[in-house]
Structures are given as C-alpha cells and as structure tokens.
Scaffold this motif. Structure first.
Motif, PDB file in Angstrom:
ATOM      1  N   ALA A   1       0.862  -1.180   0.000  1.00 43.53           N
ATOM      2  CA  ALA A   1       0.000   0.000   0.000  1.00 43.53           C
ATOM      3  C   ALA A   1       0.897   1.228   0.000  1.00 43.53           C
ATOM      4  CB  ALA A   1      -0.907   0.007   1.221  1.00 43.53           C
ATOM      5  N   ARG A   2       0.426   2.286  -0.644  1.00 44.18           N
ATOM      6  CA  ARG A   2       1.125   3.566  -0.589  1.00 44.18           C
ATOM      7  C   ARG A   2       0.138   4.577  -0.019  1.00 44.18           C
ATOM      8  NH1 ARG A   2       4.106   6.794  -5.494  1.00 44.18           N
ATOM      9  NH2 ARG A   2       1.967   7.104  -6.205  1.00 44.18           N
ATOM     10  N   SER A   3       0.583   5.321   0.974  1.00 40.23           N
ATOM     11  CA  SER A   3      -0.278   6.274   1.667  1.00 40.23           C
ATOM     12  C   SER A   3       0.209   7.696   1.443  1.00 40.23           C
ATOM     13  CB  SER A   3      -0.279   5.974   3.173  1.00 40.23           C
ATOM     14  OG  SER A   3      -0.786   4.686   3.430  1.00 40.23           O
ATOM     15  N   TYR A   4      -0.754   8.600   1.346  1.00 43.77           N
ATOM     16  CA  TYR A   4      -0.461  10.033   1.228  1.00 43.77           C
ATOM     17  C   TYR A   4      -1.409  10.763   2.172  1.00 43.77           C
ATOM     18  CZ  TYR A   4      -0.317  14.794  -0.483  1.00 43.77           C
ATOM     19  OH  TYR A   4      -0.200  16.152  -0.567  1.00 43.77           O
ATOM     20  N   ILE A   5      -0.870  11.682   2.950  1.00 37.39           N
ATOM     21  CA  ILE A   5      -1.659  12.506   3.866  1.00 37.39           C
ATOM     22  C   ILE A   5      -1.336  13.969   3.608  1.00 37.39           C
ATOM     23  CG2 ILE A   5      -1.966  13.211   6.282  1.00 37.39           C
ATOM     24  CD1 ILE A   5      -3.225  10.539   5.745  1.00 37.39           C
ATOM     25  N   GLU A   6      -2.384  14.779   3.587  1.00 38.08           N
ATOM     26  CA  GLU A   6      -2.232  16.231   3.493  1.00 38.08           C
ATOM     27  C   GLU A   6      -3.145  16.856   4.545  1.00 38.08           C
ATOM     28  OE1 GLU A   6      -3.924  19.281   0.379  1.00 38.08           O
ATOM     29  OE2 GLU A   6      -2.265  18.142  -0.487  1.00 38.08           O
ATOM     30  N   ALA A   7      -2.552  17.680   5.403  1.00 34.82           N
ATOM     31  CA  ALA A   7      -3.302  18.388   6.442  1.00 34.82           C
ATOM     32  C   ALA A   7      -2.701  19.777   6.558  1.00 34.82           C
ATOM     33  CB  ALA A   7      -3.231  17.645   7.767  1.00 34.82           C
ATOM     34  N   GLY A   8      -3.330  20.740   5.921  1.00 37.71           N
ATOM     35  CA  GLY A   8      -2.768  22.087   5.887  1.00 37.71           C
ATOM     36  C   GLY A   8      -1.451  22.071   5.135  1.00 37.71           C
ATOM     37  N   ALA A   9      -0.400  22.628   5.738  1.00 33.33           N
ATOM     38  CA  ALA A   9       0.916  22.675   5.090  1.00 33.33           C
ATOM     39  C   ALA A   9       1.687  21.363   5.257  1.00 33.33           C
ATOM     40  CB  ALA A   9       1.739  23.831   5.661  1.00 33.33           C
ATOM     41  N   ALA A  10       1.204  20.480   6.110  1.00 35.12           N
ATOM     42  CA  ALA A  10       1.898  19.212   6.352  1.00 35.12           C
ATOM     43  C   ALA A  10       1.440  18.162   5.350  1.00 35.12           C
ATOM     44  CB  ALA A  10       1.621  18.727   7.774  1.00 35.12           C
ATOM     45  N   GLU A  11       2.411  17.419   4.796  1.00 38.49           N
ATOM     46  CA  GLU A  11       2.064  16.326   3.892  1.00 38.49           C
ATOM     47  C   GLU A  11       3.150  15.259   3.939  1.00 38.49           C
ATOM     48  OE1 GLU A  11       1.881  17.518  -0.215  1.00 38.49           O
ATOM     49  OE2 GLU A  11       3.540  18.873   0.033  1.00 38.49           O
ATOM     50  N   LYS A  12       2.758  14.043   3.583  1.00 36.73           N
ATOM     51  CA  LYS A  12       3.692  12.914   3.637  1.00 36.73           C
ATOM     52  C   LYS A  12       3.220  11.834   2.664  1.00 36.73           C
ATOM     53  CE  LYS A  12       6.897  10.688   6.222  1.00 36.73           C
ATOM     54  NZ  LYS A  12       8.215  11.142   6.519  1.00 36.73           N
ATOM     55  N   LEU A  13       4.173  11.176   2.009  1.00 34.64           N
ATOM     56  CA  LEU A  13       3.918  10.056   1.106  1.00 34.64           C
ATOM     57  C   LEU A  13       4.862   8.935   1.506  1.00 34.64           C
ATOM     58  CD1 LEU A  13       2.608   9.005  -1.624  1.00 34.64           C
ATOM     59  CD2 LEU A  13       4.676   9.862  -2.720  1.00 34.64           C
ATOM     60  N   TRP A  14       4.332   7.726   1.745  1.00 34.34           N
ATOM     61  CA  TRP A  14       5.182   6.617   2.177  1.00 34.34           C
ATOM     62  C   TRP A  14       4.505   5.286   1.863  1.00 34.34           C
ATOM     63  CZ3 TRP A  14       1.636   8.934   5.033  1.00 34.34           C
ATOM     64  CH2 TRP A  14       0.917   8.227   5.984  1.00 34.34           C
ATOM     65  N   TRP A  15       5.278   4.177   2.012  1.00 36.36           N
ATOM     66  CA  TRP A  15       4.837   2.823   1.666  1.00 36.36           C
ATOM     67  C   TRP A  15       4.636   1.946   2.895  1.00 36.36           C
ATOM     68  CZ3 TRP A  15       3.805   1.182  -3.260  1.00 36.36           C
ATOM     69  CH2 TRP A  15       4.260   1.981  -4.309  1.00 36.36           C
TER      70      TRP A  15
END
Length: 152
Positions: free
Chosen positions: A131-145
């Motif tokens: 699975a690959r996950s992406y999160i965006e919350a305001g200016a914070a973001e992250k993409l990881w496996w």
C-alpha cells in the motif's frame, strides 16, 4: 494538493493506458472508524505528519491469503481537516486508489484514530502486495509505503 497530483500522475497514466478508464479504479469516501489491528494487518512504522498527528501505512490480508486491501491509519490529537489517499499495488502494478477526506469540516474527523481503506482485491498466490499512503493536512504532507506482503 499540487504535489499529490504530480505524485499520483504516474500510476494513473500507466493505468489509463492499460484500461479503458482509470475512473473505475478510484473512488472517494470519508474516513472510517478504527477498531484496531490483528494478525492480518501488516503495518509499517508510525510516521509523524506534524506534532499531534501520526499515521501508518498497512496491507490487510484476509484469512484466505489472497484477498487484500491497503489501509492508512491516522491518529489525531486535535480535530483537523485531513485529506488522504490509500493506493494498493500487486506485483508492482497499481490496482486501486481511494481518497478519504473531511472536506472543510474538521469535526468530521475528531480526535482519535481513523482509517482509509483501498478497495478489497483478490490477488494471485505468491504475488507481493503493498500500500502507498499520502496525507495532506494544511501545510503538512507525507507520502510513504507499507511493508511488502506475499499472498498465498
């Protein structure tokens, strides 16, 4: 959001050339309640999105050994607007994408833990899935496996 579109463009482009419509491999929903994990869940390390906001990327494998789905778990210390994407891949090939969002309503995802699942898929024995996950919350973001899991 622009970074997300650029990051997801490559899998979508490949999918569009392989099928008649990439829209059949994506959908949008709200975050789901989280009731915990068990031995079917294969999760990576907890990542910090920002202070008070952690997440994990997981593959959930059913007891039959070949049915699976991706999952992104979030843990919030305070209510916030959250946009997330959970993608699933089998044998290195994109299989599904699900968007989860609170929209403009942070109260739709109060404090605590929630999960965004990709669609349940049936794979082939001995294939690997991630699975690959992406999160965006305001200016914070992250993409990881998530970790790689072998079916069967």
């Amino acid at each position: 959001m622009r970074k997300l579109l650029a990051l997801l463009a490559a899998p979508a482009l490949v999918l569009a050339t392989a099928t008649s419509s990439s829209a059949t491999n994506a959908d949008t929903t709200s975050w789901n309640g989280y009731s915990g994990t068990d031995s079917r869940w294969h999760c990576g390390a907890t990542v910090t999105i920002r202070q008070g906001f952690q997440a994990q990327s997981c593959v959930v494998k059913s007891s039959d050994g070949v049915t699976y789905q991706g999952a992104t778990i979030i843990s919030l210390a305070s209510a916030t607007r959250v946009y997330g994407v959970t993608e699933s891949y089998e044998a290195g090939t994109f299989t599904w994408l699900r968007n989860c969002s609170t929209g403009d309503h942070p109260e739709r995802r109060p404090t605590g833990r929630s999960v965004c699942y990709s669609k349940t898929r049936t794979g082939k024995k001995r294939h690997t899935v991630r699975a690959r996950s992406y999160i965006e919350a305001g200016a914070a973001e992250k993409l990881w496996w998530s970790p790689t899991v072998t079916l069967g």
